[in-house]
Design a protein around this motif. Structure first.
Motif, mmCIF file in Angstrom:
data_model
loop_
_atom_site.group_PDB
_atom_site.id
_atom_site.type_symbol
_atom_site.label_atom_id
_atom_site.label_comp_id
_atom_site.label_asym_id
_atom_site.label_seq_id
_atom_site.Cartn_x
_atom_site.Cartn_y
_atom_site.Cartn_z
ATOM 1 N N THR A 111 41.171 36.089 35.080
ATOM 2 C CA THR A 111 40.818 34.823 35.728
ATOM 3 C C THR A 111 40.180 35.082 37.086
ATOM 4 O O THR A 111 39.140 34.534 37.427
ATOM 5 C CB THR A 111 42.067 33.938 35.904
ATOM 6 N N ASN A 112 40.806 35.959 37.859
ATOM 7 C CA ASN A 112 40.301 36.286 39.194
ATOM 8 C C ASN A 112 40.152 37.799 39.333
ATOM 9 O O ASN A 112 40.843 38.565 38.665
ATOM 10 C CB ASN A 112 41.254 35.761 40.268
ATOM 11 N N GLY A 113 39.260 38.209 40.206
ATOM 12 C CA GLY A 113 39.123 39.633 40.513
ATOM 13 C C GLY A 113 38.128 40.399 39.659
ATOM 14 O O GLY A 113 37.915 41.597 39.887
ATOM 15 N N LYS A 114 37.521 39.737 38.677
ATOM 16 C CA LYS A 114 36.595 40.456 37.782
ATOM 17 C C LYS A 114 35.420 41.059 38.539
ATOM 18 O O LYS A 114 35.100 42.237 38.392
ATOM 19 C CB LYS A 114 36.044 39.509 36.701
ATOM 20 N N SER A 202 45.526 33.057 34.952
ATOM 21 C CA SER A 202 46.133 31.803 35.384
ATOM 22 C C SER A 202 45.256 30.680 34.863
ATOM 23 O O SER A 202 44.194 30.924 34.275
ATOM 24 C CB SER A 202 46.251 31.740 36.916
ATOM 25 N N ARG A 203 45.664 29.455 35.069
ATOM 26 C CA ARG A 203 44.952 28.315 34.489
ATOM 27 C C ARG A 203 43.497 28.237 34.959
ATOM 28 O O ARG A 203 43.205 28.236 36.147
ATOM 29 C CB ARG A 203 45.677 27.023 34.845
ATOM 30 N N ASP A 204 42.584 28.150 33.993
ATOM 31 C CA ASP A 204 41.165 27.953 34.291
ATOM 32 C C ASP A 204 40.425 27.698 32.970
ATOM 33 O O ASP A 204 40.863 28.129 31.902
ATOM 34 C CB ASP A 204 40.581 29.178 34.996
ATOM 35 N N ILE A 342 35.711 31.631 56.683
ATOM 36 C CA ILE A 342 35.731 32.406 55.439
ATOM 37 C C ILE A 342 35.079 31.597 54.330
ATOM 38 O O ILE A 342 35.365 30.409 54.163
ATOM 39 C CB ILE A 342 37.180 32.755 55.037
ATOM 40 N N VAL A 343 34.213 32.251 53.569
ATOM 41 C CA VAL A 343 33.622 31.646 52.372
ATOM 42 C C VAL A 343 34.240 32.338 51.161
ATOM 43 O O VAL A 343 34.300 33.572 51.102
ATOM 44 C CB VAL A 343 32.088 31.829 52.352
ATOM 45 N N ASP A 344 34.710 31.559 50.206
ATOM 46 C CA ASP A 344 35.339 32.160 49.025
ATOM 47 C C ASP A 344 35.031 31.337 47.780
ATOM 48 O O ASP A 344 34.834 30.115 47.840
ATOM 49 C CB ASP A 344 36.849 32.275 49.211
ATOM 50 N N PHE A 345 35.036 32.028 46.652
ATOM 51 C CA PHE A 345 34.685 31.431 45.362
ATOM 52 C C PHE A 345 35.858 30.680 44.720
ATOM 53 O O PHE A 345 35.683 30.033 43.677
ATOM 54 C CB PHE A 345 34.210 32.551 44.427
ATOM 55 N N PRO A 349 43.572 26.794 40.743
ATOM 56 C CA PRO A 349 44.783 26.669 41.567
ATOM 57 C C PRO A 349 45.319 28.016 42.050
ATOM 58 O O PRO A 349 45.657 28.172 43.225
ATOM 59 C CB PRO A 349 45.771 25.976 40.619
ATOM 60 N N ASP A 350 45.393 28.985 41.162
ATOM 61 C CA ASP A 350 45.938 30.290 41.520
ATOM 62 C C ASP A 350 45.078 30.984 42.570
ATOM 63 O O ASP A 350 45.594 31.547 43.550
ATOM 64 C CB ASP A 350 46.048 31.168 40.267
ATOM 65 N N ALA A 351 43.761 30.928 42.384
ATOM 66 C CA ALA A 351 42.859 31.588 43.337
ATOM 67 C C ALA A 351 42.934 30.930 44.708
ATOM 68 O O ALA A 351 42.953 31.623 45.733
ATOM 69 C CB ALA A 351 41.428 31.548 42.807
#
Length: 490
Positions: A111-114, A202-204, A342-345, A349-351
């Motif tokens: 979900t995250n970190g790819k 996580s949920r996505d 900070i700019v973030d993608f 919810p988890d991210a």
């Protein structure tokens, strides 16, 4: 390549052939804008468009034959197949001579970190002198030729042609970020991986997959695509979910993990941790900020260590990794005004939770968050995200993300449901106004977080309309104006 060659090798996917067996195919394509003379054009029925309907147009552009998954009333050379997407993947691998066979291939999902994990692998290998390529959400890099596409994992033809270019140019490895959409839509069915990495889940994307179980199943399909001697690198929490008979190597914080993380420390300078490996303890530092980047780094190191690379060399090469555009990206110009931006993608919810918790750890003052939610996507996650924002930030500013044709009022209504009405929050539909407001109310020591879009260069209003909008560039423009005004007052 002739029709005869295609039929003989891919016969299990073909229902009927209505074309001369000696017809020569010089290329393959799946989009009208990419059709070249001599192509076999692959027709697909998508959610919004069916390219079976435009066969005369692609023939006029030079295609000499088409692959279809239903009978058509056009008198053109054709191959009727069971599944166009699967056929495309297998044909692309055949046409580009199975470029993955003699290339060290990495498939990274989660979900995250790819994106970060993929680019960490690319950075470490190239830093050690190994030539190769990487395709990610943020950038596509084929032997140094970089380009941007607003899709995580491209179609099968694009992936396999990039692998072929990499191999022909002397590339020894290929790292590919693999989305759940790509796995369901068979974009990587024509590839086999030496290493499959599953960062977390996580949920996505439940608007696409329907249920979390389907989402997890889609992700796990990556491990059906391993080479015979390939292996899986998994967050330890996912180990029990993988039932395939493949070699599993886990990373995490418990004693059960094959590689164990400890002493994770996060600062504005970066992230450090200790990784307990089968060969001993390894101190790791990366300038990518966030404890989640410790996990991303661990996944990348585990994969390469298992392939025989020296862990100390890996850690040393990672020290120069500065992070990824739009992933906990610090806008340096804000420091001149005494606060941080900070700019973030983060768009799940988890991210968002992990992002804001890390900001909390290192921010001296208030945390002000600006975010929205994409249209025509999982509505259930919207109040979850605003609830998290209310809990972890001091000020919440809700704004527009990518409406994608959905009524922005409806999106905002869903977001407001989760907001703690006893805490400061604003609703500003204009994203630039929302960002400018956050930067205006920020005091010395505060941190402004602009989340949801990260590296993306366009705001998608609808299928017909998208406008240039890059969060970091908008922020920098506003900051320049504020700095100019400050100098004028002084």
């Amino acid at each position: 390549m002739t029709i005869s060659t295609i039929v003989s090798i891919l016969k299990d996917q073909i229902l009927k052939v209505n074309a001369p067996m000696d017809l020569e195919i010089s290329g393959i394509s799946n989009h009208t804008s990419k059709v070249k003379r001599g192509d076999l054009f692959i027709c697909r029925k998508g959610e919004k468009f069916d390219s079976h309907e435009i066969i005369p147009e692609v023939i006029e552009k030079g295609a000499v034959a088409v692959a279809v998954e239903r009978e058509v009333n056009f008198d053109v050379p054709s191959i009727l197949v069971f599944d166009s997407r699967y056929f495309e993947a297998k044909l692309a691998s055949l046409f580009f001579e199975d470029p993955w066979k003699d290339t060290l291939t990495f498939g990274i999902t989660g979900t995250n970190g790819k994106t970060t994990t993929t680019l960490m692998i690319y950075h470490m290998l190239t830093s050690m002198g190994v030539k190769g390529s990487a395709l990610t959400t943020v950038v596509k890099n084929v032997l140094g030729r970089t380009y941007y596409e607003d899709i995580t994992t491209p179609d099968a033809i694009t992936v396999l042609s990039a692998m072929k270019e990499n191999k022909d140019g002397g590339g020894k490895f290929f790292a590919l970020e693999v989305s759940s959409h790509a796995l369901v839509q068979k974009r990587v069915e024509g590839v086999r991986f030496d290493v499959g990495i599953f960062t977390n889940i996580s949920r996505d994307h439940l608007d696409f997959h329907g249920t979390f179980e389907n989402y997890l199943k889609a992700k796990l399909h990556l491990f059906d695509l391993l080479k015979d001697d390939g292996f899986a690198v998994l967050n330890e929490s996912l180990s029990d979910a993988l039932h395939r008979r493949v070699r599993k190597v886990t990373f995490g914080t418990s004693r059960n993990a094959n590689y164990r993380l400890g002493n994770i420390e996060v600062s504005w300078e970066g992230t450090s941790f200790v990784l307990e490996t089968p060969d001993g303890f390894l101190k790791v530092f990366t300038r990518a900020i966030g404890d989640f980047n410790a996990y991303n780094a661990a996944a990348a190191i585990v994969a390469l260590h298992q392939l025989g690379f020296d862990p100390k060399e890996l850690a040393e090469s990672l020290e120069s990794f500065t992070g990824v555009e739009g992933r906990f990206e610090v806008v340096k110009a804000a420091k001149k005004l005494g606060f941080n931006v900070i700019v973030d993608f983060a768009h799940s919810p988890d991210a968002l939770e992990k992002l804001l918790k890390n900001v909390r750890k290192i921010s001296k003052g208030r945390v002000i968050v600006v975010f929205g939610a994409g249209g025509n996507s999982d509505r259930g996650k919207r109040p979850m995200m605003s609830r998290i924002a209310s809990e972890l930030a001091d000020v919440v500013i809700l704004t527009t993300d990518d409406p994608r044709g959905e009524d922005p009022e409806q999106i905002m209504e869903d977001l407001i449901k989760g907001v703690d009405k006893n805490k400061p929050y604003l609703v500003l539909f204009d994203r630039k106004e929302a960002i400018e407001t956050a930067l205006t109310i920020a005091n010395r020591g505060d941190t402004v977080v602009v989340a949801g879009r990260g590296h993306e260069k366009y705001q998608i209003i609808s299928d017909e309309k998208k406008i240039p909008f890059h969060d970091r560039e908008v922020i920098e423009e506003i900051l320049r104006e504020k700095l100019r005004g400050r100098k004028f007052v002084q």
